[in-house]
Structures are given as C-alpha cells and as structure tokens.
Design a protein around this motif. Structure first.
Motif, PDB file in Angstrom:
ATOM      1  N   GLY A   1       0.833  -1.209   0.000  1.00  0.00           N
ATOM      2  CA  GLY A   1       0.000   0.000   0.000  1.00  0.00           C
ATOM      3  C   GLY A   1       0.854   1.240   0.000  1.00  0.00           C
ATOM      4  N   TRP A   2       0.138   2.343   0.324  1.00  0.00           N
ATOM      5  CA  TRP A   2       0.802   3.663   0.310  1.00  0.00           C
ATOM      6  C   TRP A   2       1.653   3.813   1.565  1.00  0.00           C
TER       7      TRP A   2
ATOM      8  N   GLY B   1       5.912   6.320  -1.575  1.00  0.00           N
ATOM      9  CA  GLY B   1       4.890   6.060  -2.567  1.00  0.00           C
ATOM     10  C   GLY B   1       4.227   4.724  -2.278  1.00  0.00           C
ATOM     11  N   TYR B   2       3.847   4.024  -3.350  1.00  0.00           N
ATOM     12  CA  TYR B   2       3.280   2.686  -3.177  1.00  0.00           C
ATOM     13  C   TYR B   2       4.447   1.698  -2.913  1.00  0.00           C
ATOM     14  N   ARG B   3       4.281   1.001  -1.739  1.00  0.00           N
ATOM     15  CA  ARG B   3       5.382   0.106  -1.296  1.00  0.00           C
ATOM     16  C   ARG B   3       4.837  -1.289  -1.006  1.00  0.00           C
TER      17      ARG B   3
ATOM     18  N   CYS C   1       9.733   0.096  -3.428  1.00  0.00           N
ATOM     19  CA  CYS C   1       9.082   1.397  -3.262  1.00  0.00           C
ATOM     20  C   CYS C   1       8.889   2.125  -4.613  1.00  0.00           C
ATOM     21  N   HIS C   2       7.972   3.198  -4.589  1.00  0.00           N
ATOM     22  CA  HIS C   2       7.684   4.084  -5.712  1.00  0.00           C
ATOM     23  C   HIS C   2       6.996   3.338  -6.860  1.00  0.00           C
TER      24      HIS C   2
ATOM     25  N   SER D   1       1.932   0.492  -9.520  1.00  0.00           N
ATOM     26  CA  SER D   1       0.814  -0.381  -9.163  1.00  0.00           C
ATOM     27  C   SER D   1       1.326  -1.553  -8.346  1.00  0.00           C
TER      28      SER D   1
ATOM     29  N   THR E   1       5.844   7.251  -7.809  1.00  0.00           N
ATOM     30  CA  THR E   1       5.040   7.752  -6.706  1.00  0.00           C
ATOM     31  C   THR E   1       5.914   8.088  -5.517  1.00  0.00           C
ATOM     32  N   GLY E   2       5.470   9.019  -4.696  1.00  0.00           N
ATOM     33  CA  GLY E   2       6.235   9.434  -3.530  1.00  0.00           C
ATOM     34  C   GLY E   2       7.243  10.493  -3.860  1.00  0.00           C
TER      35      GLY E   2
END
Length: 347
Positions: free
Chosen positions: A266-267, A272-274, A288-289, A292, A313-314
């Motif tokens: 999850g976030w 980011g998304y990890r 990480c990052h 999806s 992400t992140g």
C-alpha cells in the motif's frame, strides 16, 4: 821356587862401575854394592824336584806361555784397533811355538799342553769384530724398523680420524639436506593442499551462488543503477540514500527476489506505493515508488513472481524502483548491492 846357587862375592870397585844398559837416571850410590854374576854349568844345574827352571839360551829365558800371552795381547789390541777404525783386518801368520815342556830338561814326562795358533786367535778376534758390527747393524735396523712402524701407525690413526670426521660431516650434510628436502616437500604439500582447498572453496562457493541464483533473481530488467546505498544528499530526509535505485520506464515489471510472504502492500508516504516481502529468515525486502501493486498482504510468492510495476510515486525525480534490505525487520537497512551479490546476483 828353587834358585841358583850364589856365586862367590867379588870385590866392589866403584871406579870400575860399568854403565848400565837399562836404567833410569844416573848411577845411585845408595844402591849396591853390585857384583857381576857369570852363570856356569855348575851354577845352573837343574835341581831335582817339583820346581824346575828352563835352560837359558843366549842369556834370555823364554817361556812359551809368557810369549804366547804377549802375542795374544798384541793381536787382540790389533784386532780392536781394526774394529774401531773400520779398516780391514790384517792376517798375522806366526809359527806355532813349542810348549813349556820342550824347554825343560827333565827325565819325568811333562804335562801335555796345547798351544793355540796365533792365526786362530787373530781370526777369532776379527770374527768377533765382524759379529759385533753385524749385531750393531742389526740393532740399528731393528730400531729404524720400529720407528718407521710407529710413524706408520700414527699416520694410519691420523688418516682414520680424518676419514671418520669427513664421513661424519658428510652424514650431517646428508641429514641436513634430507631434512631440508623433507621440509620443502612438506611446505609444497601444504601449499598444494591450501591451494586445493581454496580452489575447492571457490568451486563450492560458485556452486552455492549458482544454486542461489536459481533461487534468487534481480527485481527488474532493462534498468540503470542511478543511486547507491549511503550516498549523501538533501533529497533524502535522513541525509543519505538508504537503498539502491533501479531506473526503468514506468510500468516495468517488478519481480519477487526470493520466495516469501507479503507482509505489507500500500501507500507509504515518501516511499509512494510500497510492497514488503518477508523471507523465511526474517529479512524484509522493500519495493518502493511503484505505479501499481499486484499482490496482497499474507500472500505467498515464489522467486520471479510479479508483485508490481515500476513508477514515480512518492518523493522521486523520475520513475525507478527503490529497493531496501532490512535483516530481521530492523529499522536501519543494509547495502542492497552487497546483499544481492552474496546471493549470486550482480546488479
């Protein structure tokens, strides 16, 4: 011994003194008186009995015994002189003298005596001299032989000692050479054994890494390493980079490095998304990052299973996968590059 009858005394007249044929010095008045004695046949008549006097011939009584003794002494002296001077002996040839009995006129038979020829006496003396010289020569030769034998024995002893010392030195050298050769052989054997062990260890390590490589895999493909562990910078809140960045296009597949269990998906704020994959030994791998996530918490995955995709992400400057390794779930991570290499992987 019976003596001749005394002749009648004649008047002594000093003026008629005749000079002496034999004597020492001048005429002495304290001697005498002297009177002339003229023996006659009556005065020299032999006396019957045990004691007899030989007849005088030419006014001199000669005895074979006395003369023989004198000749023997002379010949002996001559022989000694010849032996001392080393000159060859001179043979003396004299007629054999009659015995004493032939010089005495008597009706009774005289005892037989044997006269030794002077030639035999001289020969005996010469022979004795030769025997003495031979004895001296033999003694000298024996002494020389003994000295030579002693010198030879001493030389043999010296040679024996020298040979023994040489043999001992050679034996010691041989022992030292053998010990050195044995030591060298042992060192070579130890070195060979060590090299063999090192080679075997390398081979075993290679086999282990190959086996791990079959069990482990890199998280993505078609990537570029942009940031390493411990790199300093203001972009990271801790002041240094805590992971390993694999830059790749967005949507690039992210795979499970090893089999394990998904413990988080999850976030995670700046990450980011990890997705967190926990291995059987307790090691946590943080992906990480992601753009999806393809797994959920509690899901069992195997090596190479897709768990998500690369994203941005992140807190990032571009699409990439940020990988962190936390042994036993510790907060502080270790260098992912070293950990991957230990598993037989080369990022």
């Amino acid at each position: 011994m019976a003596s001749n009858r005394p002749a009648p005394a004649a008047p002594f007249v000093p003026s008629q003194q005749q000079p002496e044929t034999f004597g020492y010095g001048s005429y002495r008045t304290d001697e005498g008186p002297w009177e002339e004695w003229n023996p006659t046949e009556e005065s020299i008549r032999p006396v019957r009995g045990r004691h007899r006097v030989a007849k005088q011939r030419g006014g001199l009584a000669r005895s074979s015994t006395v003369l023989g003794v004198g000749v023997i002494a002379a010949v002996g002296a001559g022989g000694m002189a010849s032996a001392q001077t080393g000159k060859p002996p001179v043979s003396i040839s004299l007629p054999d003298l009659p015995n004493v009995g032939s010089l005495i006129s008597d009706d009774e038979p005289a005892a037989e005596t044997t006269a030794t020829p002077l030639s035999d006496i001289g020969g005996t003396a010469v022979a004795d001299s030769e025997d003495t010289g031979t004895a001296h020569a033999d003694a000298g030769e024996a002494l020389r032989t003994r000295i030579m034998a002693q010198a030879e024995q001493q030389q043999v002893q010296v040679d024996t000692k020298a040979q023994a010392a040489t043999e001992a030195a050679l034996a010691k050298q041989a022992q030292e050479a053998a010990a050195a050769a044995e030591k060298k052989a042992a060192e070579e054997a130890a070195a060979a054994k060590k090299a063999a062990e090192e080679e075997a260890a390398k081979k075993a390590e290679a086999e282990r890494l190959a086996e791990l490589a079959r069990q482990y895999t890199l998280p993505t493909s078609s990537y570029t390493i942009t940031s390493t562990f411990g790199q300093a910078g203001s972009m990271w809140s801790s002041g240094y980079h805590t992971g390993l960045d694999f830059a790749a296009p967005t949507g690039t597949l992210i795979k499970a490095i090893h089999s394990g269990t998904i413990t988080e998906a999850g976030w995670a704020g700046s990450y980011g998304y990890r997705t967190i994959l926990t291995l059987d030994d307790g090691t946590e791998l943080w992906f990480c990052h992601q753009s999806s996530i393809s797994v959920s918490v509690g899901q069992k995955v195997s090596t190479g299973d897709v768990i998500g995709r690369v994203g941005a992400t992140g807190n990032v400057t571009g699409p990439h996968l940020h990988l962190e390794v936390h042994p036993d779930g510790q907060a502080g991570g270790i260098d992912p590059m070293a950990w991957l290499r230990d598993k037989g992987l080369t990022p």
